[in-house]
Design a protein around this motif. Sequence first.
Motif, PDB file in Angstrom:
ATOM      1  N   CYS B  12       5.998   5.577 -22.150  1.00 17.92           N
ATOM      2  CA  CYS B  12       7.486   5.524 -21.553  1.00 17.92           C
ATOM      3  C   CYS B  12       7.970   6.609 -21.125  1.00 17.92           C
ATOM      4  O   CYS B  12       7.742   7.845 -21.568  1.00 17.92           O
ATOM      5  CB  CYS B  12       8.498   5.059 -22.917  1.00 17.92           C
ATOM      6  SG  CYS B  12      10.367   5.132 -22.444  1.00 17.92           S
ATOM      7  N   VAL B  13       8.682   6.930 -19.972  1.00 21.60           N
ATOM      8  CA  VAL B  13       9.308   7.935 -19.189  1.00 21.60           C
ATOM      9  C   VAL B  13      10.596   8.083 -19.447  1.00 21.60           C
ATOM     10  O   VAL B  13      11.129   8.854 -18.770  1.00 21.60           O
ATOM     11  CB  VAL B  13       8.878   8.103 -17.907  1.00 21.60           C
ATOM     12  CG1 VAL B  13       7.360   8.231 -17.684  1.00 21.60           C
ATOM     13  CG2 VAL B  13       9.258   6.935 -17.092  1.00 21.60           C
ATOM     14  N   GLY B  14      11.412   7.084 -20.090  1.00 23.03           N
ATOM     15  CA  GLY B  14      12.683   7.248 -20.034  1.00 23.03           C
ATOM     16  C   GLY B  14      13.485   7.074 -18.705  1.00 23.03           C
ATOM     17  O   GLY B  14      14.392   7.463 -18.883  1.00 23.03           O
ATOM     18  N   CYS B  15      12.861   6.069 -17.963  1.00 16.24           N
ATOM     19  CA  CYS B  15      13.673   5.696 -16.854  1.00 16.24           C
ATOM     20  C   CYS B  15      14.816   4.869 -16.796  1.00 16.24           C
ATOM     21  O   CYS B  15      15.720   4.884 -16.102  1.00 16.24           O
ATOM     22  CB  CYS B  15      12.713   5.180 -15.854  1.00 16.24           C
ATOM     23  SG  CYS B  15      12.221   3.497 -16.151  1.00 16.24           S
ATOM     24  N   SER B  16      14.985   4.191 -18.177  1.00 17.33           N
ATOM     25  CA  SER B  16      16.122   3.321 -18.311  1.00 17.33           C
ATOM     26  C   SER B  16      16.158   2.038 -17.454  1.00 17.33           C
ATOM     27  O   SER B  16      17.076   1.476 -17.458  1.00 17.33           O
ATOM     28  CB  SER B  16      17.474   3.855 -18.133  1.00 17.33           C
ATOM     29  OG  SER B  16      17.597   5.124 -18.893  1.00 17.33           O
ATOM     30  N   ASP B  17      15.036   1.911 -16.830  1.00 19.64           N
ATOM     31  CA  ASP B  17      14.981   0.635 -16.077  1.00 19.64           C
ATOM     32  C   ASP B  17      15.200  -0.713 -17.132  1.00 19.64           C
ATOM     33  O   ASP B  17      15.685  -1.619 -16.922  1.00 19.64           O
ATOM     34  CB  ASP B  17      13.466   0.434 -15.669  1.00 19.64           C
ATOM     35  CG  ASP B  17      13.444  -0.615 -14.454  1.00 19.64           C
ATOM     36  OD1 ASP B  17      14.637  -1.144 -13.780  1.00 19.64           O
ATOM     37  OD2 ASP B  17      12.468  -0.749 -13.647  1.00 19.64           O
ATOM     38  N   CYS B  18      14.845  -0.661 -18.291  1.00 22.04           N
ATOM     39  CA  CYS B  18      14.973  -1.585 -19.177  1.00 22.04           C
ATOM     40  C   CYS B  18      16.327  -1.761 -19.503  1.00 22.04           C
ATOM     41  O   CYS B  18      16.674  -3.075 -19.888  1.00 22.04           O
ATOM     42  CB  CYS B  18      14.020  -1.159 -20.432  1.00 22.04           C
ATOM     43  SG  CYS B  18      14.325   0.590 -21.205  1.00 22.04           S
ATOM     44  N   VAL B  37      17.863   4.426 -24.207  1.00 24.98           N
ATOM     45  CA  VAL B  37      16.923   5.173 -24.361  1.00 24.98           C
ATOM     46  C   VAL B  37      17.045   6.493 -24.985  1.00 24.98           C
ATOM     47  O   VAL B  37      18.271   7.019 -25.019  1.00 24.98           O
ATOM     48  CB  VAL B  37      16.334   5.579 -22.944  1.00 24.98           C
ATOM     49  CG1 VAL B  37      15.045   6.390 -23.092  1.00 24.98           C
ATOM     50  CG2 VAL B  37      15.833   4.051 -22.031  1.00 24.98           C
ATOM     51  N   SER B  54      12.392   3.402 -26.081  1.00 21.62           N
ATOM     52  CA  SER B  54      13.406   2.468 -25.647  1.00 21.62           C
ATOM     53  C   SER B  54      13.843   1.685 -26.644  1.00 21.62           C
ATOM     54  O   SER B  54      12.965   1.225 -27.570  1.00 21.62           O
ATOM     55  CB  SER B  54      12.690   1.664 -24.683  1.00 21.62           C
ATOM     56  OG  SER B  54      13.729   0.378 -24.419  1.00 21.62           O
ATOM     57  N   CYS B 134       9.486  -2.973 -16.939  1.00 24.59           N
ATOM     58  CA  CYS B 134       9.107  -1.549 -17.305  1.00 24.59           C
ATOM     59  C   CYS B 134       7.955  -1.348 -16.505  1.00 24.59           C
ATOM     60  O   CYS B 134       6.922  -1.736 -16.246  1.00 24.59           O
ATOM     61  CB  CYS B 134       8.690  -1.495 -18.750  1.00 24.59           C
ATOM     62  SG  CYS B 134       7.937  -0.034 -19.044  1.00 24.59           S
ATOM     63  N   PRO B 135       8.266  -0.186 -15.680  1.00 20.82           N
ATOM     64  CA  PRO B 135       7.527   0.118 -14.744  1.00 20.82           C
ATOM     65  C   PRO B 135       6.181   1.142 -15.294  1.00 20.82           C
ATOM     66  O   PRO B 135       4.866   1.059 -14.763  1.00 20.82           O
ATOM     67  CB  PRO B 135       7.886   1.437 -13.845  1.00 20.82           C
ATOM     68  CG  PRO B 135       9.598   1.316 -14.181  1.00 20.82           C
ATOM     69  CD  PRO B 135       9.667   0.537 -15.405  1.00 20.82           C
ATOM     70  N   THR B 136       6.121   1.376 -16.608  1.00 24.22           N
ATOM     71  CA  THR B 136       5.007   1.924 -17.290  1.00 24.22           C
ATOM     72  C   THR B 136       4.439   1.039 -18.205  1.00 24.22           C
ATOM     73  O   THR B 136       3.399   1.146 -18.647  1.00 24.22           O
ATOM     74  CB  THR B 136       5.483   3.374 -18.202  1.00 24.22           C
ATOM     75  OG1 THR B 136       6.151   2.673 -19.276  1.00 24.22           O
ATOM     76  CG2 THR B 136       6.333   4.185 -17.259  1.00 24.22           C
ATOM     77  N   CYS B 138       4.943  -0.144 -20.842  1.00 18.46           N
ATOM     78  CA  CYS B 138       4.876   0.449 -22.153  1.00 18.46           C
ATOM     79  C   CYS B 138       5.266  -0.473 -23.226  1.00 18.46           C
ATOM     80  O   CYS B 138       5.273   0.052 -24.308  1.00 18.46           O
ATOM     81  CB  CYS B 138       5.617   1.903 -22.120  1.00 18.46           C
ATOM     82  SG  CYS B 138       7.400   1.719 -22.251  1.00 18.46           S
ATOM     83  N   MET B 139       5.757  -1.621 -22.781  1.00 13.96           N
ATOM     84  CA  MET B 139       6.344  -2.508 -23.971  1.00 13.96           C
ATOM     85  C   MET B 139       5.544  -3.724 -24.086  1.00 13.96           C
ATOM     86  O   MET B 139       5.027  -4.339 -23.065  1.00 13.96           O
ATOM     87  CB  MET B 139       7.805  -3.016 -23.520  1.00 13.96           C
ATOM     88  CG  MET B 139       8.653  -1.720 -23.970  1.00 13.96           C
ATOM     89  SD  MET B 139      10.364  -2.322 -23.766  1.00 13.96           S
ATOM     90  CE  MET B 139      10.493  -2.289 -22.092  1.00 13.96           C
TER      91      MET B 139
HETATM   92  S1  SF4 Z   1      11.772   0.877 -18.441  1.00 14.32           S
HETATM   93 FE1  SF4 Z   1       9.820   1.324 -19.695  1.00 14.32          FE
HETATM   94  S2  SF4 Z   1       9.444   3.485 -19.075  1.00 14.32           S
HETATM   95 FE2  SF4 Z   1      11.477   3.116 -18.378  1.00 14.32          FE
HETATM   96  S3  SF4 Z   1      12.902   3.767 -20.388  1.00 14.32           S
HETATM   97 FE3  SF4 Z   1      12.562   1.533 -20.462  1.00 14.32          FE
HETATM   98  S4  SF4 Z   1      10.674   1.359 -21.749  1.00 14.32           S
HETATM   99 FE4  SF4 Z   1      10.609   3.528 -20.901  1.00 14.32          FE
END
Ligand code: SF4
Lengths: 748, 177
Positions: B12-18, B37, B54, B134-136, B138-139
Amino acid sequence: MANRRDFIKISGLGLAGMAMGGAAYKALANTFYNTPETDGISNLNRTPTYCEICFWKCAGWVYKNDEKKIWKIVGNEEDLNSNGRFCPRGTGGVGMYYDEDRLKTPLIRKGERGKQYFREATWDEALDYVAKGMKKIADEHGSECVALFNHGSGGDYFGNLIKAFGSPNIAAPSYAQCRGPREVAFLSTFGEGVESPERTDIRDTKCLVLIGSHIGENMHNGQVQEMSDAIDKGASIITVDPRFSTAASKSKFWLPIKPSTDLALLLAWIHVLIYEEWYDKDYVEKYTFGFDQLKEHVKNMTPEWAYGITTIKPDVIRATAKEMANASPAVIVHPGRHVTWYGDDTQRLRAVAILNAILGSWGRRGGFYRPEKVSVPSYPHPPYPEPKRTWREAFPGQFPLAGLALASGICDATIPSLSRDCSIRGWIVDGTNLIETLPNQQNTINAIQNLDLLVVVDTMPMEITGWADVVLPECTYLERYDMIRTGPHRKPQIALRMPAAKPEYNTKPASWIAKELSKKLGLEEYFAWNSMEELLDWQFKKLGTSLEEMQRIGVKTFEREYDDLYFGEDEEVEFVTNTGKIELYSTEMEDAGFDPMPKYTPHEEPPEGFYRLIYGRGPAHTFSRTANNPNLTDIMDENKLWVNPKVAKEWGLQNGKEIWLKNQDGVVSQFPIKVRVTERIRWDSVYMVHGFGHDDKRLKRCYGKGASDANLITRVHIDPIMGGTGMRGNFVTFLYEPEPSIIKEKSI
Amino acid sequence: MRYAMAVDTKKCVGCSDCVVACQTENNVPIGYCRDWVVEVMDGTYPQLEIEIRSERCNHCANSPCVRCCPTGASHFSDGGIVLVTHNKCIGCGACIASCPYDARYTHPDGYVDKCTFCIHRVKKGQQPACVAVCPTKCMYFGDLDDPKSDVSKILKKRKFKTLIPEAGTDPKLYFLI
Ligand code: SF4
Ligand code: SF4
Ligand code: SF4
């Protein structure tokens, strides 16, 4: 560890913000959800688009809800740029459509420039004004004296118009203010640029080296996704940054370098690889030119030498060089994107290119692949008139390797000078807020005050519109067709953008604006198509598809023409350089009178009590373009100044304290910025996210929120090779109370 | 069936896309959120560590919010998902006070709202909106009782933790560490 703990809720607002935001949204929903009528607009519940929030141009779908109102945007799974996943800005793209502060109708200036006196005008009136102004400049000074600045899709139409008009002066700040040095450096080394999206094979890399590049905070979508894939597969990351970036936190090695000394580190790495014989010998032997000269050149550039400059310990320099060598050729020393830092940027990127070359990563899996792209036929039009002069003549003998026009150069060529008989007199500015984008605001404003005509095409009342004579409101990308997206990738692909709704208010697509303007300028034969549908269908059919098919699928993938994503085993490769080889020793640089191999030169350091101003990106914003977007201001609505705790203590600064910044030239930030005390930044630097501190009151959500770094970047170090504007040589100190700015003479 | 989600803090990069995707998918009003986040940093320059998470409703099996809801608006649905029936909710806020994770908020229309694990999507065989965007990547979401689900597979492979385990809520939101 654990003697300091920094706990931050990145998103998720406090109660005050919540109550207001909620009320505003409800009002918005009632006022601005107009059900689109059919005329030309699809009634499907999902229509294809490609994103316009940044240059990555991810392709996706716009969904409508049961009331046929725009609801959400999601990625198209077929799309190689996004793999079906948009970044937060793209997901929040709906906010651009629903933003109630949008420009709504054409405006014509009533008072002097820089004061906000406009009257509303009809399109006919506004375009007449523009056409008259352009003709007058052409008659009196020549049509080359009208220049276009653009960022984004509108450039296709206005570029066509300006070329038809007879001017070659078309510039995008994305070159001289951003990635230009990298392209020039890679071209002179490999005969090919890095391009966009970058040809980095991050997905399959074993070692990714980031020099100041903050993937994960910059949301260049494919890069972020592939970095995550690489982490999954156990790749190691090496991050070089004075700031503990998000990427640094995912890295095996973080090198907290002293700012401005990266080139010394790069040269020391080259030294270690060569003298420890860790480089890719076969590759170097087979493909490169100038290895012996390079070996001699870096002889004394030892890790011990670099330690004194960079503060990175010699054993760390060796260990990281070994890490890269172990991964070779599946290693990427990332060229970065925004690389205009210190004025010797092309040379720094040359060192990056050389490092990749001796690691054998260019053309190899996990290194850099060979992209392919679809070439889209252009609709027939008469040849463009031959321009009589170009912006280059304003800079005789300078920036010989600039491959594209310099936005900053055109700006400078607008300020009358005794050494020139003619200056630029008219600007058309499309989708770029030059006030924030070009360094040295005072210089930009100076140039603007010398114009006869300033036309701004935008969706939002950005600062630049406040200086315009005519403001032309464009509809957002969700309300229009645009040219076919094509770009380099592992496989060639095209994508369609079509309107999901009718343009709101009295706004129009850039394609319409440029075509109407062409009629008023007698240039309509350059816009021979009747509608975008007709144009696109014609192009799609030449590519073996149709508008109808593309409306259904959004993205179409083609097979590669050549099966050569990577160099073949024992493949003979002819590089497009003077020697036909990868030039470790650049004959092109030498011929142009520059160092054929990069040399380290020290840069200025912060004066006593000042800190180097470093800026970067936040994941939820694209420069100032998104600053007022309701969905994205919800995530981040102001920038903060990162200050190391030691420095904060010395100055008595606590988290959240509002301070003003003053730079080395006496310029004071217009608005205060809140302090964020954090261990994540070196004691000799401060950091802020770019794109805040807006001073146009019509931007209700972002007006006065945070500080503008552009405001404080008054000292620009110009890259003599290609004219890039180095912006990281500015220093700031803290003020507890605002002070008037003392604008000193331009200090370049 | 026990639905659960795992978030990889290493990716997770903390981008807040979620957060943005949840807002648009679920028509969460601007200014509110069902997920958020958090970034936790430890250390002194240059010896630093960050964990990025997240967070959202933990869909606890032993959930204080369901227990304390006076109207039965807060309830368990299929697969243990904790839901609020909007028209039964009187907006008293007892659940908001009882949730150790601060996962609930009062919607401007007067009812309490929170993460639903996107049950409307899950029922159609789709991933929750935050997971899908999520672009990474990670979920991970799925049924803990199905050993082949994404979430079961990843929890078998990786070390993980839950938040505030001492509250004894039996949360269904896992963090890979
Ligand atoms: S979208 Fe994915 S990478 Fe970005 S903050 Fe949410 S969990 Fe982290
Ligand atoms: S990276 Fe994000 S902002 Fe850029 S085009 Fe893709 S979705 Fe849009
Ligand atoms: S599962 Fe659905 S409701 Fe819950 S946080 Fe994710 S997107 Fe929001």
